[in-house]
Motif scaffolding. Structure first.
Motif, short mmCIF file in Angstrom:
data_model
loop_
_atom_site.label_atom_id
_atom_site.label_comp_id
_atom_site.label_asym_id
_atom_site.label_seq_id
_atom_site.Cartn_x
_atom_site.Cartn_y
_atom_site.Cartn_z
N CYS A 35 2.44 -3.06 0.98
CA CYS A 35 3.66 -3.34 0.23
C CYS A 35 3.84 -4.84 0.09
N GLY A 111 13.65 -0.75 -1.38
CA GLY A 111 13.76 -1.05 -2.81
C GLY A 111 14.93 -1.94 -3.16
N GLY A 117 7.08 -3.55 -4.13
CA GLY A 117 6.31 -2.39 -4.54
C GLY A 117 5.20 -2.13 -3.55
N CYS A 118 4.68 -0.91 -3.58
CA CYS A 118 3.64 -0.52 -2.63
C CYS A 118 2.52 0.20 -3.35
N THR A 119 1.32 0.11 -2.77
CA THR A 119 0.19 0.91 -3.23
C THR A 119 -0.34 1.70 -2.04
#
Length: 135
Positions: A35, A111, A117-119
């Motif tokens: 993240c 958030g 954001g995250c992957t």
């Protein structure tokens, strides 16, 4: 001499069987999440990561779950890791977390200006669970 050859042959068969059994052992699955931390939110991200890890460990006692950041590289990403023995456990792990109101609250908090954001990646361990390169 024949006895010695028979013993060596038996040892060879046992060793070959042990290698075959070891090759069939299940390898763990690893849920790896990275993240991006919003600039200036490193302290809040560290606190949030501890909450995520604590919640995951509470829901899945004995599971390998952790989070970390880089020490020497820029400290702008939070990494999470959860190791599960199989895909069914992975699925139940995700379903249990997503259904948990405490997890949903942490996602909303993340958030809200802490994480950009995250992957996610689902990986497979190279060695069977609990086994390292040296035994």
């Amino acid at each position: 001499m024949r006895t010695m050859i028979a013993v060596l042959a038996l040892v060879g068969v046992i060793a070959a069987t042990a290698v075959e059994v070891a090759a069939q052992e299940e390898r763990s699955f690893i849920n790896f999440r990275v993240c991006e931390i919003v600039p200036g939110q490193q302290a809040a991200a560290q606190s949030l990561a501890r909450e995520f890890v604590d919640l995951s460990r509470a829901k899945f006692p004995g599971a390998l779950v952790n989070g970390w950041t880089h020490v020497l590289a820029p400290n702008d990403h939070m990494h999470f890791l959860a190791v599960v023995p199989d895909l069914a456990t992975y699925q139940s792990y995700l379903e249990a977390l997503v259904a948990d109101p405490a997890y949903q609250a942490l996602v909303q908090k993340a958030g809200g200006g802490i994480l950009a954001g995250c992957t996610d990646e689902l990986l497979r361990a190279v060695s069977p669970a609990g086994r390292g390169p040296v035994e």
